[in-house]
Motif scaffolding. Structure first.
Motif, PDB file in Angstrom:
ATOM      1  N   HIS A 184       0.827  -1.207   0.000  1.00 26.68           N
ATOM      2  CA  HIS A 184       0.000   0.000   0.000  1.00 26.68           C
ATOM      3  C   HIS A 184       0.857   1.250   0.000  1.00 26.68           C
ATOM      4  O   HIS A 184       0.406   2.330   0.320  1.00 26.68           O
ATOM      5  N   LYS A 185       2.140   1.086  -0.348  1.00 29.49           N
ATOM      6  CA  LYS A 185       3.037   2.229  -0.430  1.00 29.49           C
ATOM      7  C   LYS A 185       3.293   2.508  -1.912  1.00 29.49           C
ATOM      8  O   LYS A 185       3.637   1.607  -2.663  1.00 29.49           O
ATOM      9  N   THR A 186       3.121   3.744  -2.330  1.00 28.40           N
ATOM     10  CA  THR A 186       3.307   4.098  -3.734  1.00 28.40           C
ATOM     11  C   THR A 186       4.270   5.274  -3.801  1.00 28.40           C
ATOM     12  O   THR A 186       4.205   6.179  -2.973  1.00 28.40           O
ATOM     13  N   GLU A 187       5.165   5.232  -4.795  1.00 28.82           N
ATOM     14  CA  GLU A 187       6.177   6.288  -4.883  1.00 28.82           C
ATOM     15  C   GLU A 187       6.280   6.854  -6.288  1.00 28.82           C
ATOM     16  O   GLU A 187       6.050   6.155  -7.268  1.00 28.82           O
ATOM     17  N   VAL A 188       6.636   8.140  -6.352  1.00 27.50           N
ATOM     18  CA  VAL A 188       7.057   8.728  -7.622  1.00 27.50           C
ATOM     19  C   VAL A 188       8.497   9.167  -7.426  1.00 27.50           C
ATOM     20  O   VAL A 188       8.830   9.775  -6.402  1.00 27.50           O
ATOM     21  N   GLU A 189       9.346   8.823  -8.377  1.00 31.37           N
ATOM     22  CA  GLU A 189      10.763   9.170  -8.243  1.00 31.37           C
ATOM     23  C   GLU A 189      11.200  10.021  -9.423  1.00 31.37           C
ATOM     24  O   GLU A 189      10.938   9.688 -10.571  1.00 31.37           O
ATOM     25  N   TRP A 190      11.828  11.133  -9.128  1.00 35.21           N
ATOM     26  CA  TRP A 190      12.402  11.981 -10.160  1.00 35.21           C
ATOM     27  C   TRP A 190      13.925  11.896 -10.059  1.00 35.21           C
ATOM     28  O   TRP A 190      14.475  11.880  -8.945  1.00 35.21           O
ATOM     29  N   VAL A 191      14.581  11.843 -11.208  1.00 41.16           N
ATOM     30  CA  VAL A 191      16.037  11.896 -11.228  1.00 41.16           C
ATOM     31  C   VAL A 191      16.436  13.248 -11.826  1.00 41.16           C
ATOM     32  O   VAL A 191      15.991  13.606 -12.915  1.00 41.16           O
TER      33      VAL A 191
END
Ligand SMILES: [Zn+2]
Length: 454
Positions: free
Chosen positions: A350-357
């Motif tokens: 139930h953990k969601t992430e958005v990652e920017w580089v």
């Protein structure tokens, strides 16, 4: 002649159109609940069988009341904002459902009672028509319901949750939704042919390995054997998967929430929309748009290079000066901390992430030298007045690709230079301001801000 061929073409198009109408018929699609673009939330679609044209308003009212009921039931009550709901009005030539699969009637989807010899098992048998209607009217469906125009008690699960209009049928539909939407098993004894390992059914008696071990002993969750087959167990004595009129037990409720998150991320949108980019300004605003359960149980945490930089905010500004040279990582992490979810320690479903580089290379007034793939690259001077020098030292021979971007991220110029060596790039024709130079070499690249002054 010209006119004739045009006429023939029109006639031909009319013929194609009329044939298309036969094979790809469209019906009235009514919106019952709309939370956003169909690509984003979970789309519930309700079909009706055995409704005559004159009865379609009844169908639409029934569909609406089913959807309204659904969102008064836990856990759907909390997740209403994750769902769109639509009804498709398909008329039948004959009213109701067949009483037996051998004597089908002229309803549209072939619904019949007595399926597989079980009287209350009401099943729409014409899957081709169901899939055609969905494909031509609402291909983005996630979960399909079928309401059958009969007051006789009945329903079924499968990929289409089906129920009649019997007064208990709203409860049937919730029960069947448990099967269709979250693959829940029956908690009454439905027969050995339906016994299987499921979210809410097991033969495991080791409490350490039990799939609902995190709930065991709480919320009346235990390990209850089926009287009819004592080697199979259910988690609760009074779940709607056993008795109509009861709520979903904690184990089934959690299973439904998992299915919701499997279909719809809490991230509705985020900015910047590109997740890998070069920092070409003094700061960047990172922003997320979330769908919250009601009340919200989402915890938002922001990280820059694994260090927490913000909590429970939807946006954060990262300054150029906070970044290290080279590769940086900005993460927005969203976790549902609801007491209705009890993940095992190592599970974070139930953990969601958005990652920017974010790539950068420091700016300074002094000459910069970086070791890059066995080469030393110097870019100088900075600020630049007329010419920018790019010097690459090293033993290998090759080419690098140089691009120059303005502060809006638009490419201003590019060139290919040989190395080792020194190259002077003319900058005097450019407006004064902040620019980004990007140097690509062997599939890698680095970038640096440069200031042009005149
Ligand atoms: Zn249950």
């Amino acid at each position: 002649m010209k006119h004739l061929s045009k006429y023939l073409l029109i006639a031909f198009l009319c013929l194609v159109a009329s044939q298309n109408r036969i094979f790809s018929q469209t019906y009235l699609v009514d919106t019952i609940q709309y939370q956003g673009d169909v690509d984003y939330p979970i789309n519930l679609v309700i079909l009706g069988d055995g409704f005559l044209v004159s009865e379609l308003p009844v169908f639409r009212d029934s569909a609406e009341s089913y959807i309204n009921l659904l969102f008064t039931v836990d856990p759907f009550s909390r997740f209403k904002s994750f769902f769109n709901a639509f009804s498709i009005s398909v008329p039948s030539n004959e009213q109701g459902a067949a009483m037996h699969p051998d004597t089908l009637i002229d309803n549209y989807f072939g619904s019949t009672f007595n399926y597989a010899g079980i009287e209350r098992l009401l099943v729409p048998t014409n899957n081709t028509r169901i899939t055609n209607v969905l494909a031509n009217n609402f291909p983005e469906y996630d979960q399909v319901f079928m309401l059958v125009n009969s007051t006789k008690y009945g329903g079924s699960g499968g990929w289409v949750a089906t129920a009649s209009l019997h007064e208990d049928s709203k409860e049937i539909l919730l029960h069947e939704l448990g099967h269709s939407f979250a693959n829940l098993a029956d908690e009454y004894w439905a027969g050995i042919q339906y016994a299987r390992e499921a979210i809410n059914m097991t033969q495991e008696t080791d409490l350490e390995k039990l799939r609902w071990r995190n709930w065991y002993g709480d919320n009346n969750i235990g390990l209850y054997s089926h009287a009819e087959s004592t080697s199979w167990y259910r988690p609760h004595q009074n779940c709607i998967m056993r008795y109509l009129g009861e709520p979903f037990c904690a184990v089934c409720r959690e299973g439904l929430i998992e299915s919701i998150y499997a279909l719809a991320s809490p991230f509705k949108g985020y900015e910047p929309g590109i997740t890998t980019f070069h920092m070409s300004s003094d700061s960047v605003l990172f922003k997320v748009e979330l769908t919250h359960p009601e009340p919200t149980s989402l915890v938002r945490v922001w990280y820059l290079n694994d260090e927490m930089i913000g909590e429970n905010v939807d946006s954060i500004t990262v300054r150029f000066t906070e970044l290290k040279d080279g590769r940086n990582k900005v993460i927005a992490s969203v976790t549902d901390t609801s007491s209705w979810i009890r993940p095992y320690e190592d599970e974070t479903y139930h953990k969601t992430e958005v990652e920017w580089v974010v790539y950068t290379w420091g700016v300074g007034s002094e000459q910069q030298i970086k070791i890059f793939n066995h080469s030393a690259i110097s870019i100088y001077p900075n600020p630049v007045y007329d010419y920018l020098n790019v010097k690459i030292l090293g033993e290998q021979i090759g080419e690098v690709f140089i691009e120059l971007y303005d502060s809006q991220g638009r490419q201003i110029k590019n060139s290919i230079i040989q190395y080792p060596g020194r190259h002077s790039l003319e900058m005097s024709n450019l407006e004064a301001g902040l620019y980004m130079i990007r140097i690509s070499m062997d599939g890698n690249y680095l970038s640096s801000r440069i200031i042009i002054k005149h």
